[in-house]
Design a protein around this motif. Structure first.
Motif, short mmCIF file in Angstrom:
data_model
loop_
_atom_site.label_atom_id
_atom_site.label_comp_id
_atom_site.label_asym_id
_atom_site.label_seq_id
_atom_site.Cartn_x
_atom_site.Cartn_y
_atom_site.Cartn_z
N ASP A 70 79.31 4.66 20.49
CA ASP A 70 78.58 4.76 21.75
C ASP A 70 77.68 5.98 21.84
N PHE A 71 77.97 7.03 21.08
CA PHE A 71 77.20 8.27 21.20
C PHE A 71 76.30 8.51 19.99
N ALA A 72 76.07 7.47 19.19
CA ALA A 72 75.14 7.58 18.07
C ALA A 72 73.74 7.90 18.61
N GLY A 73 73.06 8.80 17.96
CA GLY A 73 71.70 9.14 18.35
C GLY A 73 71.59 10.18 19.44
N TYR A 74 72.70 10.72 19.94
CA TYR A 74 72.66 11.77 20.95
C TYR A 74 72.35 13.11 20.27
N ALA A 75 71.12 13.58 20.45
CA ALA A 75 70.74 14.87 19.85
C ALA A 75 71.57 16.01 20.42
N SER A 76 71.93 15.91 21.70
CA SER A 76 72.73 16.97 22.33
C SER A 76 74.13 17.03 21.73
N LEU A 77 74.68 15.90 21.34
CA LEU A 77 75.99 15.89 20.69
C LEU A 77 75.89 16.46 19.28
N GLN A 78 74.81 16.15 18.58
CA GLN A 78 74.61 16.74 17.25
C GLN A 78 74.54 18.26 17.35
N SER A 79 73.84 18.77 18.36
CA SER A 79 73.76 20.22 18.55
C SER A 79 75.13 20.81 18.86
N PHE A 80 75.92 20.09 19.64
CA PHE A 80 77.27 20.54 19.98
C PHE A 80 78.14 20.60 18.72
N ILE A 81 78.04 19.61 17.87
CA ILE A 81 78.81 19.61 16.63
C ILE A 81 78.41 20.78 15.73
N ASP A 82 77.11 21.06 15.66
CA ASP A 82 76.65 22.21 14.89
C ASP A 82 77.26 23.50 15.45
N TYR A 83 77.30 23.58 16.78
CA TYR A 83 77.88 24.76 17.45
C TYR A 83 79.37 24.89 17.12
N MET A 84 80.11 23.78 17.19
CA MET A 84 81.55 23.82 16.92
C MET A 84 81.83 24.18 15.47
N ALA A 85 80.97 23.72 14.57
CA ALA A 85 81.14 24.07 13.15
C ALA A 85 80.89 25.55 12.94
N GLY A 86 79.85 26.09 13.57
CA GLY A 86 79.52 27.49 13.39
C GLY A 86 80.50 28.43 14.07
N LYS A 87 80.91 28.11 15.30
CA LYS A 87 81.77 29.02 16.05
C LYS A 87 83.24 28.88 15.68
N HIS A 88 83.71 27.67 15.50
CA HIS A 88 85.15 27.44 15.33
C HIS A 88 85.54 26.93 13.94
N GLY A 89 84.57 26.70 13.07
CA GLY A 89 84.90 26.31 11.72
C GLY A 89 85.30 24.86 11.52
N PHE A 90 85.00 24.00 12.49
CA PHE A 90 85.27 22.57 12.31
C PHE A 90 84.30 22.02 11.25
#
Length: 328
Positions: free
Chosen positions: A16-36
């Motif tokens: 359902d959330f495929a193509g959400y640029a804002s979710l992609q940015s959030f995932i990048d943030y979680m990877a950078g800040k929390h190491g996911f």
């Protein structure tokens, strides 16, 4: 760093959330800040379902927030909670978890009845903790609810950190349509800051009654609950200047400021304030009360005069019935 829980891997976001640029940015943030790992989060969010009902419901609620409380608004709200089902369930829960409640009261200085009042209003002691997956609720609200998107993105971040810390599969937990969890309906941020392992099993589990009791008591204590102090009081006499004073949670007064306007509580809280002037609109007329600092602490759980009054009245009703049964 705790291991990521669940066999979720994907090369991109699907579902359902495929193509959400804002979710992609959030995932990048979680990877950078929390190491996911990005692949892990792609897999997790590919499981998320968009909850259109939740968005429609909150948009209607937002419209109602703009209206001032009408005649009888407190009577209608009160009737939802001050009934035999909530009170009897509270008495039964107190009997079953008496020792845990006593321990929480000793440790945190919060009376058992107010811990029960929260559980009564939130979930009727766990009889309804919600049926929406937390992942679905928070992802929907984080990226499709414009008015409070920042708040829900922060809670989604907290939820992912929480599930990793507690070794929970992030796709499994269920709760309210807004992402609240357990018997006391903590949001993930509240979980991280105030949830406690009260049964000593090495986990903080808000679906467990013991951990919920301790966590609610800790929440109150950390927000400034004053042991042995009252919550509300009536007003002596009938001051003529009440309509000129601002009521609600945003206006705080010292006892001296209210006394200068002829507003004197019917009981002394033994405090310097801050005090709140509360307006309750009954079917038969309006009622003004004084909210002491402990009343304000209850509103830190939910910023509503009606909510805090329902918790207070249920606490007193459950305590009274429990005492009556014990005396027989």
């Amino acid at each position: 760093m705790p291991a990521e829980t669940g066999a979720y891997r994907a090369s991109q976001i699907g579902g359902d959330f495929a193509g959400y640029a804002s979710l992609q940015s959030f995932i990048d943030y979680m990877a950078g800040k929390h190491g996911f790992s990005r692949e892990y989060l792609y897999g997790v969010f590919s499981q998320a379902k968009r909850k259109q009902w939740t968005l429609d419901y909150l948009r209607k609620s937002d419209q109602s927030l703009k209206s001032p409380p009408g005649k009888g608004s407190w009577s209608r709200y009160r009737a939802k909670f001050l009934d035999e089902r909530h009170i009897n369930s509270g008495v039964a829960f107190w009997q079953k978890h008496k020792h845990t409640l006593e321990r929480a009261s000793r440790q945190y200085g919060v009376p058992a009845e107010y811990i029960l009042g929260i559980m009564a209003v939130e979930t009727t002691f766990g009889s309804f903790v919600g049926k929406d997956r937390i992942l679905d609720a928070l992802t929907t609200l984080a990226f499709d609810y414009q008015r409070r998107g920042d708040y829900f993105r922060a809670e989604l971040e907290n939820f992912l950190v929480m599930t990793r810390n507690e070794h929970l599969d992030p796709v499994q937990p269920v709760g309210s349509y807004a992402g609240a969890m357990g018997l006391g309906q903590f949001m993930p941020g509240s979980f991280l800051e105030w949830a406690v392992d009260f049964n000593g099993d090495g986990r903080r589990d808000l679906w467990n009654p013991e951990d919920s009791i301790g966590s609610i008591a800790n929440y109150f204590a950390q927000h400034g609950w004053q042991a042995g102090q009252p919550v509300i009081a009536g007003i002596q006499g009938k001051p003529s200047s009440l309509d000129d004073l601002q009521h609600g949670l945003s206006a705080a007064y010292s006892p001296g400021q209210l006394q200068q306007r002829g507003v004197v509580p019917s009981k002394n809280c033994g405090c310097d304030g801050p005090l709140r002037l509360l307006l309750l609109r009954h079917q038969h007329g309006d009622e003004y009360l004084i909210g002491f600092p402990n009343f304000y602490v209850i509103t830190r759980y939910n910023q509503s005069t009606h909510y805090a009054m329902a918790v207070h009245e249920l606490a007193q009703a459950i305590k009274l019935k429990s005492a009556a049964l014990a005396a027989n």
